[in-house]
Design an enzyme around this catalytic site. Structure first.
Site, PDB file in Angstrom:
ATOM      1  N   ARG A 139       0.834  -1.212   0.000  1.00 27.42           N
ATOM      2  CA  ARG A 139       0.000   0.000   0.000  1.00 27.42           C
ATOM      3  C   ARG A 139       0.867   1.260   0.000  1.00 27.42           C
ATOM      4  NH1 ARG A 139      -5.371   1.701   0.487  1.00 27.42           N
ATOM      5  NH2 ARG A 139      -6.173  -0.409   0.574  1.00 27.42           N
ATOM      6  N   GLU A 183      -9.833   6.223   6.655  1.00 23.05           N
ATOM      7  CA  GLU A 183      -8.401   6.481   6.619  1.00 23.05           C
ATOM      8  C   GLU A 183      -7.969   7.707   5.817  1.00 23.05           C
ATOM      9  OE1 GLU A 183      -7.992   2.340   5.256  1.00 23.05           O
ATOM     10  OE2 GLU A 183      -6.207   2.274   6.518  1.00 23.05           O
TER      11      GLU A 183
HETATM   12  N1  MTE Z   1     -12.366   6.114  13.921  1.00 22.12           N
HETATM   13  C1  MTE Z   1     -12.451   5.890  15.253  1.00 22.12           C
HETATM   14  N2  MTE Z   1     -13.200   6.703  15.989  1.00 22.12           N
HETATM   15  N3  MTE Z   1     -11.789   4.855  15.848  1.00 22.12           N
HETATM   16  C2  MTE Z   1     -10.994   3.994  15.118  1.00 22.12           C
HETATM   17  O1  MTE Z   1     -10.397   3.069  15.672  1.00 22.12           O
HETATM   18  N4  MTE Z   1     -10.100   3.429  12.889  1.00 22.12           N
HETATM   19  C3  MTE Z   1      -9.769   3.923  11.559  1.00 22.12           C
HETATM   20  C4  MTE Z   1     -10.967   4.609  10.918  1.00 22.12           C
HETATM   21  N5  MTE Z   1     -11.559   5.536  11.812  1.00 22.12           N
HETATM   22  C5  MTE Z   1     -10.865   4.229  13.707  1.00 22.12           C
HETATM   23  C6  MTE Z   1     -11.610   5.303  13.155  1.00 22.12           C
HETATM   24  C7  MTE Z   1      -9.297   2.891  10.649  1.00 22.12           C
HETATM   25  S1  MTE Z   1      -7.675   2.404  10.744  1.00 22.12           S
HETATM   26  C8  MTE Z   1     -10.105   2.321   9.706  1.00 22.12           C
HETATM   27  S2  MTE Z   1      -9.512   1.199   8.601  1.00 22.12           S
HETATM   28  C9  MTE Z   1     -11.518   2.665   9.613  1.00 22.12           C
HETATM   29  O2  MTE Z   1     -11.918   3.604  10.602  1.00 22.12           O
HETATM   30  C10 MTE Z   1     -12.337   1.392   9.768  1.00 22.12           C
HETATM   31  O3  MTE Z   1     -13.681   1.616   9.758  1.00 22.12           O
HETATM   32  P1  MTE Z   1     -14.569   1.774   8.412  1.00 22.12           P
HETATM   33  O4  MTE Z   1     -14.018   0.851   7.394  1.00 22.12           O
HETATM   34  O5  MTE Z   1     -15.918   1.421   8.869  1.00 22.12           O
HETATM   35  O6  MTE Z   1     -14.403   3.194   8.019  1.00 22.12           O
HETATM   36  N1  HPA Z   2      -5.784  -2.318   4.237  1.00 20.57           N
HETATM   37  C1  HPA Z   2      -6.015  -2.548   5.542  1.00 20.57           C
HETATM   38  N2  HPA Z   2      -5.950  -3.721   6.092  1.00 20.57           N
HETATM   39  C2  HPA Z   2      -5.617  -4.753   5.312  1.00 20.57           C
HETATM   40  C3  HPA Z   2      -5.360  -4.588   3.954  1.00 20.57           C
HETATM   41  C4  HPA Z   2      -5.459  -3.300   3.386  1.00 20.57           C
HETATM   42  O1  HPA Z   2      -5.241  -3.069   2.183  1.00 20.57           O
HETATM   43  N3  HPA Z   2      -5.051  -5.791   3.446  1.00 20.57           N
HETATM   44  C5  HPA Z   2      -5.116  -6.649   4.488  1.00 20.57           C
HETATM   45  N4  HPA Z   2      -5.455  -6.036   5.609  1.00 20.57           N
HETATM   46 MO1  MOS Z   3      -7.378   0.378   9.292  1.00 17.66          MO
HETATM   47  S1  MOS Z   3      -5.336   0.532   9.378  1.00 17.66           S
HETATM   48  O1  MOS Z   3      -7.235  -0.452   7.737  1.00 17.66           O
HETATM   49  O2  MOS Z   3      -7.599  -0.858  10.430  1.00 17.66           O
END
Ligand code: MTE
Ligand code: HPA
Ligand code: MOS
Length: 854
Positions: free
Chosen positions: A381, A788
């Site tokens: 990534r 993210e």
């Molecule tokens: N927001 C909050 N409040 N707490 C979290 O732990 N994790 C982040 C993001 N936002 C997080 C957050 C990460 S690393 C990811 S991958 C996404 O939320 C995961 O949730 P989603 O796929 O439902 O957006």
């Molecule tokens: N993003 C986050 N988490 C993951 C991924 C990715 O692309 N692939 C495997 N775990």
């Molecule tokens: Mo988020 S780093 O893909 O849990």
């Protein structure tokens, strides 16, 4: 939307006292409290009441590119489904769960040596300690001893060798938390030290990798470098980051009546934990049920690294026949678990006299720690984002996965993307200084555009005009050019305080890069009172996923939000799920839930047509009613009556849904493909003031414009953008990880590791969602993932610090500034520039074509 955010915020402040006093006294709810709760409840849901129900949406064909007009944003500003529980302190996290009688507490014994051979692990004294019921080490594991999530390399307990300080060696179960903690210290551990390696660059040079190197090539990059009028090269160190979830790693495991266990765990990946627990216990997967209601933050730190604790607790639970609670003390948590990967990056790029890149070579070395964990995908990534929003021309991007003797670095918001982007943002500033242009001008010239719209890994960037639009809007709304002049003028007159201003863009690829993870399931029940229960594969960590999924179901069934509830994520409800990660939670699970709801809707409408003798064509569900479309929508049957009738008519009121993302593929052999279903875009403008005699600085103002397509929930999305930005800023500024020479993490708690606090919020913080641009791909209601991407908006703060520093040389020199850009680093950079030591700057050789490849 802004009002809502404020309200949420004010409510949470107002209730803190009540929440604490309640948990301290465990008193029954009092009337005053109940009325406060009612008040909060009404404040939280007010915006929704003001604006009415969600509008319906026609199912959209996959991959049409015709944009639809955007829905008015605040229509979907539903408050978080747990908002009231959060602010009253009633939301249960793992350690709040009531435990069965006789529950034991587990604690883990960790290695104090970074690399060595275990010559003695004597646990007899531990067994004799007061309250101890059981002690386990590697030899007690009936099944798999290696619990590496994707590749082997992570022993549940180190056996013959240890490979980092903090590696688990054994675990104990005792009748109290304090006893378990004391017992662990009685172990006699002898380890014969071996030379540790902490430098990832040295590791890469020695060929010490956790996974093979991967390369992406587009075009003749060597020729491009040869022909380029200008070539620059530089190195950039990008630091790691501790997740600092407020709820640490924790689980509660209850043995079941058969050979299995039920695992309550703060966990982004219940299915993987189910698999690993089953493999460790050597029992079938169906004997293990994993449940998570919510996490107090995950941020990637609980994608793989929540599993080991569950495995240990499960083994103790099976052996003792008693429930086991395991909650790591914060210092153990930070030592034992991996962090964001630090990266050593290098670029050698050729460009024309306008600063437009023609090609070059980028090398990324990810510091993976001792084992693969997710590093294959993390470094991939990073490579996929080494271009950020710019066309690299003919380029080679190489990604190394260096092995060092630290905890195994893991997923963290952005998943390598931020580290990859940093090198090209570094290059943008360097190139701009070199050609004597404003960095924003150079950034704009390098954006993907017609004719330069394919990435170095072969993916076509279809929505590139969005990036241009976002930047142009932000240039205007932030008054970039006017402020640029003001700042230059200010810096000319001010010798100590220097100001900096930078706009940086973000383009972030949405989809798991491991294709098979792009699938999701859901399970929907309608009960006979008309209330709806939805379960899906995603987990809630504060990001509002459950709220969004409930909104989807409510919208599909034409009922109100409060009629839909999510209980908890459970592996026995929806199986074989992907981690909640890659920002894809709502994209995947929202679609799966929609699939289930659509089936129920069809069933109900078919039934109604027959039962009530209505024309099937015009029937639909709306505002809690079954409506016939006779021009003047006549409400005929209420939702409750319809469900009663359907039940008596023996219609199944339960459905499973499924979704898999179309069109994505990536060929690792050729390094080409379309790994991402789409890209999310955004940009931020940051202004900083730097005291160049002390290195102290302040972020004065931040303006953000971020693309979430047609927002599923603007209130939640704004929160994600604000939180993501602040977390990204913390990563690049104050959050510094420090190890001593023996590989022991020194920054193991809030006293030494500085995450942004309230006072670090920019006093002017304008955050807006881009409206009027639905996703070009057929995502759930044309929304875009938001978890993210905003994290990387924080890069503008780091770049603004460089801008402020560059003013010391009248913007001729582009100062190196490794991250985190702590006041110390800023001060050292300022001093180096002041004394004009050449070492302050990597030689920026004009292209003499000596071919000195780094
Ligand atoms: N927001 C909050 N409040 N707490 C979290 O732990 N994790 C982040 C993001 N936002 C997080 C957050 C990460 S690393 C990811 S991958 C996404 O939320 C995961 O949730 P989603 O796929 O439902 O957006
Ligand atoms: N993003 C986050 N988490 C993951 C991924 C990715 O692309 N692939 C495997 N775990
Ligand atoms: Mo988020 S780093 O893909 O849990």
């Amino acid at each position: 939307m802004r009002t809502l955010t404020k309200r949420l915020f004010n409510s949470s402040r107002a209730t803190t006292v009540t929440a604490r006093s309640e948990s301290e006294t465990a008193a029954p709810r009092k009337d005053t409290e109940a009325s406060l709760e009612a008040q909060i409840e009404s404040e939280l849901s007010e915006p929704d009441r003001e604006t009415g129900r969600l509008e319906g949406d026609e199912p959209v064909a996959r991959d049409t590119v015709t944009p639809r007009p955007s829905a008015t944003a605040n229509k979907h500003a539903q408050a978080h489904e747990s908002g009231t529980q959060h602010v009253t302190g009633r939301a249960r996290y793992i350690d709040d769960l009531p435990a069965p009688h006789g529950t034991l507490h587990a604690m883990v014994g960790l290695s104090q040596i970074a690399h060595g051979r275990v010559t003695r692990l004597d646990l007899d004294a531990v067994r004799e300690m007061p309250g101890v019921v059981d002690v386990i080490a590697a030899q007690h594991i009936p099944g798999h001893r290696d619990i590496g999530p994707v590749f082997p390399g992570d022993p549940m307990f180190a056996d013959e060798t240890v490979s980092y300080v903090g590696q688990p060696l054994f675990a104990v179960a005792a009748t109290s938390y304090a006893e378990a903690r004391r017992a662990v210290r009685a172990a006699v551990v002898e380890i014969e030290p071996l030379p540790p390696r902490f430098d990832p660059v040295a590791a890469a040079e020695a060929g010490e990798f956790v996974r093979p190197t991967h390369v992406q090539v587009s075009g003749d990059w060597q020729q491009a470098l040869t022909d380029a009028p200008h070539v620059l090269e530089a190195e950039q160190f990008v630091g790691g980051q501790e997740h600092f979830y407020l709820e640490g790693q924790a689980c509660l495991v209850v043995p079941s009546e058969d050979e299995g266990v039920t695992v309550y765990t703060s966990n982004q990946h219940p299915s993987e934990t189910q698999k690993l627990v089953a493999e460790v216990l050597d029992i079938p997967f169906h004997a293990v049920t994993v449940e998570n209601r919510r996490m107090g933050g995950g941020f990637g730190g609980k994608e793989t690294q929540a599993a080991p604790w569950a495995c240990m607790a499960a083994l103790l639970a099976r052996r003792t026949g008693r429930a086991i609670r395991l909650r790591l003390p914060r210092a153990d948590d930070t030592r034992a678990t991996g962090k964001r990967h630090p990266f050593h990056n290098r670029y050698r790029l050729g460009f024309d006299s306008d600063g437009v890149i023609v090609g070059g070579d980028i090398t990324l070395i990810g510091d993976c720690g001792h084992s693969p964990d997710l590093s294959e995908a993390v470094v991939d990534r990073a490579m996929f984002h080494a271009d950020n929003a710019y066309s690299l021309g003919a380029a080679r991007v190489t990604g190394h996965r260096a092995r060092t003797h630290t905890a195994s670095n893991t997923a963290f918001r952005g998943f390598g993307g931020p580290q990859g982007m940093m090198i090209v943002e570094r290059a943008m500033d360097d190139i701009a200084r070199h050609v004597g242009q404003d960095p924003l001008t150079v950034r704009k010239r390098n954006l993907y555009r017609e004719g330069r719209d394919t990435t170095h890994y072969g993916q076509h960037v279809d929505q590139h005009p969005l990036m241009v639009e976002i930047i142009e809007r932000l240039e205007r709304s932030s008054d970039y050019w006017q402020r640029r002049d003001t700042i230059r003028e200010f810096n000319r007159k001010s010798s100590v305080i220097k100001r900096g201003l930078t706009l940086t863009p973000v383009k972030f690829g949405i989809s798991f890069t491991a294709k098979h993870l792009n699938q999701a399931g859901a399970l929907l029940h309608v009960y006979t009172d008309g209330s709806v229960m939805i379960n899906h594969g995603g987990t809630e960590m504060g990001q509002g996923l459950h709220t969004k999924v409930c909104q989807v179901v409510a919208r599909e069934l034409g009922i109100d939000f409060d009629s839909v509830r999510i209980s908890a994520t459970r592996t026995d409800k929806v199986p074989n799920t992907s981690p909640t990660a890659a920002s894809s939670g709502a994209d995947l699970n929202g679609m799966a839930a929609r699939d289930a709801a659509t089936q129920i809707r069809q069933r109900l409408l078919d039934f109604a047509a027959e039962h009530y003798q209505f024309d099937r064509e015009g029937l639909h569900l709306e505002n809690g009613k079954l409506v016939t479309d006779t021009g003047a929508s006549t409400a005929v049957v209420s939702w409750g009556e319809l469900i009663q009738a359907a039940y008596l008519g023996r219609v199944s009121l339960s459905a499973t849904g499924f979704y898999s993302t179309p069109l994505i593929h990536y060929d690792r052999d050729s390094g080409q493909g379309r790994p991402f279903y789409y890209f999310a875009y955004g940009a931020s403008v940051s202004e900083v003031s730097v005291d160049t005699l002390s290195g102290e600085y302040r972020v004065e103002r931040v303006d953000i414009l971020h693309d979430v397509g047609d927002s599923l929930n603007p209130a939640i999305d704004l929160g994600q953008v604000e939180g993501g930005f602040i977390q990204g800023m913390g990563w690049l500024t104050s959050e510094e990880l420090k190890w001593n020479d023996d590989g022991r993490l020194l920054t193991d708690g809030p006293a030494t590791y500085k995450i942004p606090t309230f006072g670090d919020l920019p006093p002017i913080f304008n955050v807006e969602l881009l409206e009027g641009h639905p996703n070009s791909q057929a995502s759930i209601y044309r929304s875009k993932a938001v978890g993210e991407p905003p994290f990387m908006l924080g890069i503008s703060v780091w770049s603004a610090l460089r801008d402020a520093l560059a003013s010391l040389t009248d913007y001729r020199v582009s100062p190196p500034l490794d991250t985190p850009a702590t006041p110390e680093r800023v001060l050292m950079a300022a001093e180096a520039l002041r004394s004009q030591k050449p070492s302050a700057q990597k030689p920026e050789a004009e292209n003499s074509n000596t071919g000195a490849t780094p």
